[in-house]
Write a protein that holds these residues in place. Structure first.
Motif, PDB file in Angstrom:
ATOM      1  N   UNK A  15     -49.440   4.955 -36.768  1.00 53.93           N
ATOM      2  CA  UNK A  15     -50.311   5.565 -37.770  1.00 53.93           C
ATOM      3  C   UNK A  15     -50.886   4.501 -38.709  1.00 53.93           C
ATOM      4  N   UNK A  16     -50.055   3.535 -39.084  1.00 54.18           N
ATOM      5  CA  UNK A  16     -50.512   2.467 -39.967  1.00 54.18           C
ATOM      6  C   UNK A  16     -51.643   1.665 -39.326  1.00 54.18           C
ATOM      7  N   UNK A  17     -51.478   1.298 -38.069  1.00 59.04           N
ATOM      8  CA  UNK A  17     -52.519   0.540 -37.367  1.00 59.04           C
ATOM      9  C   UNK A  17     -53.803   1.358 -37.294  1.00 59.04           C
ATOM     10  N   UNK A  18     -53.691   2.662 -37.068  1.00 59.43           N
ATOM     11  CA  UNK A  18     -54.873   3.509 -37.013  1.00 59.43           C
ATOM     12  C   UNK A  18     -55.623   3.557 -38.333  1.00 59.43           C
ATOM     13  N   UNK A  19     -54.876   3.686 -39.433  1.00 58.33           N
ATOM     14  CA  UNK A  19     -55.512   3.723 -40.758  1.00 58.33           C
ATOM     15  C   UNK A  19     -56.167   2.385 -41.072  1.00 58.33           C
ATOM     16  N   UNK A 122     -58.879  -8.497 -49.462  1.00 62.04           N
ATOM     17  CA  UNK A 122     -58.152  -7.311 -49.016  1.00 62.04           C
ATOM     18  C   UNK A 122     -58.368  -7.045 -47.541  1.00 62.04           C
ATOM     19  N   UNK A 123     -59.608  -7.220 -47.073  1.00 58.82           N
ATOM     20  CA  UNK A 123     -59.878  -7.043 -45.648  1.00 58.82           C
ATOM     21  C   UNK A 123     -59.069  -8.027 -44.806  1.00 58.82           C
ATOM     22  N   UNK A 124     -58.961  -9.265 -45.284  1.00 65.40           N
ATOM     23  CA  UNK A 124     -58.175 -10.257 -44.563  1.00 65.40           C
ATOM     24  C   UNK A 124     -56.699  -9.854 -44.523  1.00 65.40           C
ATOM     25  N   UNK A 125     -56.223  -9.278 -45.611  1.00 58.74           N
ATOM     26  CA  UNK A 125     -54.820  -8.888 -45.680  1.00 58.74           C
ATOM     27  C   UNK A 125     -54.487  -7.755 -44.717  1.00 58.74           C
ATOM     28  N   UNK A 126     -55.494  -7.000 -44.308  1.00 54.19           N
ATOM     29  CA  UNK A 126     -55.253  -5.867 -43.412  1.00 54.19           C
ATOM     30  C   UNK A 126     -54.602  -6.297 -42.109  1.00 54.19           C
ATOM     31  N   UNK A 127     -55.018  -7.461 -41.582  1.00 55.39           N
ATOM     32  CA  UNK A 127     -54.459  -7.886 -40.297  1.00 55.39           C
ATOM     33  C   UNK A 127     -52.970  -8.187 -40.423  1.00 55.39           C
ATOM     34  N   UNK A 128     -52.549  -8.721 -41.584  1.00 59.23           N
ATOM     35  CA  UNK A 128     -51.128  -8.956 -41.803  1.00 59.23           C
ATOM     36  C   UNK A 128     -50.381  -7.645 -42.015  1.00 59.23           C
ATOM     37  N   UNK A 129     -51.040  -6.679 -42.651  1.00 60.65           N
ATOM     38  CA  UNK A 129     -50.408  -5.374 -42.848  1.00 60.65           C
ATOM     39  C   UNK A 129     -50.078  -4.725 -41.509  1.00 60.65           C
ATOM     40  N   UNK A 130     -50.880  -5.037 -40.479  1.00 59.77           N
ATOM     41  CA  UNK A 130     -50.620  -4.475 -39.151  1.00 59.77           C
ATOM     42  C   UNK A 130     -49.360  -5.044 -38.517  1.00 59.77           C
ATOM     43  N   UNK A 131     -48.855  -6.169 -39.021  1.00 58.04           N
ATOM     44  CA  UNK A 131     -47.660  -6.794 -38.451  1.00 58.04           C
ATOM     45  C   UNK A 131     -46.392  -6.472 -39.214  1.00 58.04           C
ATOM     46  N   UNK A 143     -51.956  -6.700 -34.456  1.00 56.69           N
ATOM     47  CA  UNK A 143     -52.811  -7.455 -35.366  1.00 56.69           C
ATOM     48  C   UNK A 143     -54.243  -7.487 -34.842  1.00 56.69           C
ATOM     49  N   UNK A 144     -54.384  -7.721 -33.535  1.00 53.13           N
ATOM     50  CA  UNK A 144     -55.720  -7.877 -32.964  1.00 53.13           C
ATOM     51  C   UNK A 144     -56.495  -6.569 -32.925  1.00 53.13           C
ATOM     52  N   UNK A 145     -55.789  -5.438 -32.840  1.00 54.75           N
ATOM     53  CA  UNK A 145     -56.477  -4.145 -32.871  1.00 54.75           C
ATOM     54  C   UNK A 145     -57.188  -3.958 -34.211  1.00 54.75           C
ATOM     55  N   UNK A 146     -56.516  -4.336 -35.297  1.00 53.99           N
ATOM     56  CA  UNK A 146     -57.130  -4.225 -36.616  1.00 53.99           C
ATOM     57  C   UNK A 146     -58.288  -5.206 -36.743  1.00 53.99           C
ATOM     58  N   UNK A 289     -58.510  -7.961 -29.116  1.00 49.45           N
ATOM     59  CA  UNK A 289     -57.325  -7.391 -28.451  1.00 49.45           C
ATOM     60  C   UNK A 289     -56.881  -8.209 -27.239  1.00 49.45           C
ATOM     61  N   UNK A 290     -57.840  -8.749 -26.498  1.00 52.19           N
ATOM     62  CA  UNK A 290     -57.484  -9.607 -25.364  1.00 52.19           C
ATOM     63  C   UNK A 290     -56.722 -10.835 -25.840  1.00 52.19           C
ATOM     64  N   UNK A 291     -57.213 -11.464 -26.907  1.00 49.36           N
ATOM     65  CA  UNK A 291     -56.527 -12.647 -27.423  1.00 49.36           C
ATOM     66  C   UNK A 291     -55.160 -12.287 -27.997  1.00 49.36           C
ATOM     67  N   UNK A 292     -55.041 -11.094 -28.578  1.00 43.53           N
ATOM     68  CA  UNK A 292     -53.741 -10.657 -29.076  1.00 43.53           C
ATOM     69  C   UNK A 292     -52.740 -10.458 -27.960  1.00 43.53           C
ATOM     70  N   UNK A 293     -53.186  -9.826 -26.883  1.00 50.24           N
ATOM     71  CA  UNK A 293     -52.300  -9.626 -25.729  1.00 50.24           C
ATOM     72  C   UNK A 293     -51.925 -10.970 -25.105  1.00 50.24           C
ATOM     73  N   UNK A 294     -52.900 -11.871 -24.989  1.00 49.85           N
ATOM     74  CA  UNK A 294     -52.602 -13.200 -24.438  1.00 49.85           C
ATOM     75  C   UNK A 294     -51.616 -13.953 -25.324  1.00 49.85           C
TER      76      UNK A 294
END
Length: 417
Positions: A15-19, A122-131, A143-146, A289-294
């Motif tokens: 849910x967090x990643x979706x938001x 704040x936008x930059x911080x979102x990617x860390x919030x996903x982790x 992280x890469x989805x966000x 997302x590809x780079x995140x999976x890799x």
């Protein structure tokens, strides 16, 4: 929430990643408009193309100045409050930019863009919030989805430039500011979204879980690796500086080419700039997302180095084909792809190299240095472009890519990703 079942925590993470992803879609609209219009507005209001780089420099300077305070605020009050604060600052900044354009007052324009930059922290911080609540084997992916979600708004923003100018003209807005109307609506929507939907707070939940049995099962070992963390910060900030310095001057370079070819009308220039920046933003976020999976499967350092290879290809394209619009477009797409690989993998490496309690502080330092180095690069890029041309700017940026590659062994120390 210190004894949540594992499945409940995974549901919270989904849910967090979706938001966060939805918030990044909205935030990307403002980012795209600022990147596309900032340099042109700065050149127009100042009357000097050499000062156009101050627009991107101001965005990144604002983000650099606010990144550490915002990270400390997140550590005390959580991600929800810190992201909301960033949205509020961006809203105020957009209003100031429109006012500055109406008054044709260049210093006020920079103040507004700085505040938009503060909001971008704040936008930059979102990617860390996903982790914060991500399992180690999915940290790069989440992280890469966000990061990827910014594609929608980031590509849409530049493409809305012609429509924004038409709408702005209809209601009497100053030239080159119409698209900021879309940014105002998007930022306000993101603010409401975070206030209502980002519950429970991911960072506060992770802090409560630190040391508990369920934490180890879901979030992995809490081990501090400062050497690896320092390299991750350097790789992320250096890659961002390369991207920002070249991107900042691309609208001006395209304007010069349009003028030289006899196609210098405002509408034609904004269309050329909008399409080019949209392709660049698509490169930045589209394959994240590809780079995140890799990064999860190959390891963080390998993907950081993959990013440097792609950045090198971009800069060489700018050097040898940068006097043609098609060459600039290819260079900007590759520039975005290289940035994406390096920053996604680097951010994941930084997160897993730091304990939960150390993460907000180091993430704030990373964002601050990333923005500060980009601000310096963007400010100097205008001078370099004026003196040495687009190819000369790319040549200077190549030195940072070499440094990141040469120092990569420091990122491999005890790296088990």
């Amino acid at each position: 929430m210190g004894t949540e079942p594992i499945e409940d925590l995974r549901a919270v993470q989904r849910r967090t990643v979706g938001v966060l992803a939805a918030g990044q879609v909205l935030g990307g609209i403002a980012f795209g408009a600022t990147v596309s219009l900032g340099a042109l507005l700065a050149a127009d209001l100042s009357g000097d193309d050499a000062l156009s780089g101050l627009a991107t420099a101001s965005v990144t300077l604002g983000a650099a100045a606010f990144a550490i305070p915002l990270a400390r605020f997140a550590a005390r009050r959580g991600r929800r409050m810190s992201l909301t604060a960033g949205n509020l600052l961006a809203l105020i900044g957009i209003g100031i930019v429109i006012t500055a354009a109406a008054l044709r007052f260049f210093p006020l324009l920079l103040v507004g863009i700085i505040m938009i930059g503060m909001g971008n922290a704040g936008n930059l911080q979102s990617r860390f919030a996903a982790t914060d609540l991500a399992a180690p084997e999915h940290r790069g992916r989440d992280l890469s989805i966000v990061v990827w979600s910014t594609t929608v708004g980031g590509v849409t923003g530049p493409l809305l430039l012609p429509l924004g100018e038409e709408v702005g003209a209809l209601i009497g807005m100053p030239p080159l500011t119409g698209s900021y109307l879309f940014s105002l609506v998007a930022q306000a929507a993101a603010l409401v979204l975070y206030v209502i939907a980002l519950r429970p707070d991911p960072l506060l939940t992770a802090m409560r879980l630190a040391g508990s049995a369920s934490r180890g099962a879901v979030l992995g070992a809490d081990i501090d690796r400062p050497v690896v963390a320092r390299y991750a910060i350097f790789a992320v900030s250096g890659s961002h500086a390369v991207m920002a310095s070249v991107m900042a001057m691309t609208p001006i370079h395209l304007k010069h080419m349009a003028d030289g070819g006899g196609h210098g009308s405002t509408q034609e220039v904004t269309l050329l700039v909008g399409v080019t920046i949209a392709l660049h933003v698509a490169g930045m976020y589209g394959l994240s997302p590809l780079f995140g999976i890799l990064a999860d499967r190959w390891g963080r350092i390998r993907v950081v180095l993959l990013g440097q290879v792609v950045l090198t290809a971009s800069l060489l394209t700018a050097i040898f084909a940068g006097e043609h619009p098609a060459g600039v477009m290819v260079a900007l797409i590759l520039l975005g792809l290289g940035w994406s690989a390096a920053t996604v993998a680097g951010a994941a490496l930084l997160t897993e190299s730091s304990t939960v309690l150390m993460r907000p502080r180091r993430q704030g330092v990373s964002d601050s240095l990333m923005s500060l180095t980009a601000a310096v690069g963007a400010a100097g890029a205008g001078i370099v472009l004026t003196e040495f041309g687009y190819g000369g700017l790319a040549t200077v940026a190549l030195a940072l890519v070499i440094a990141i590659t040469a120092l990569s062994p420091f990122g491999r120390i005890r790296d088990t990703a």
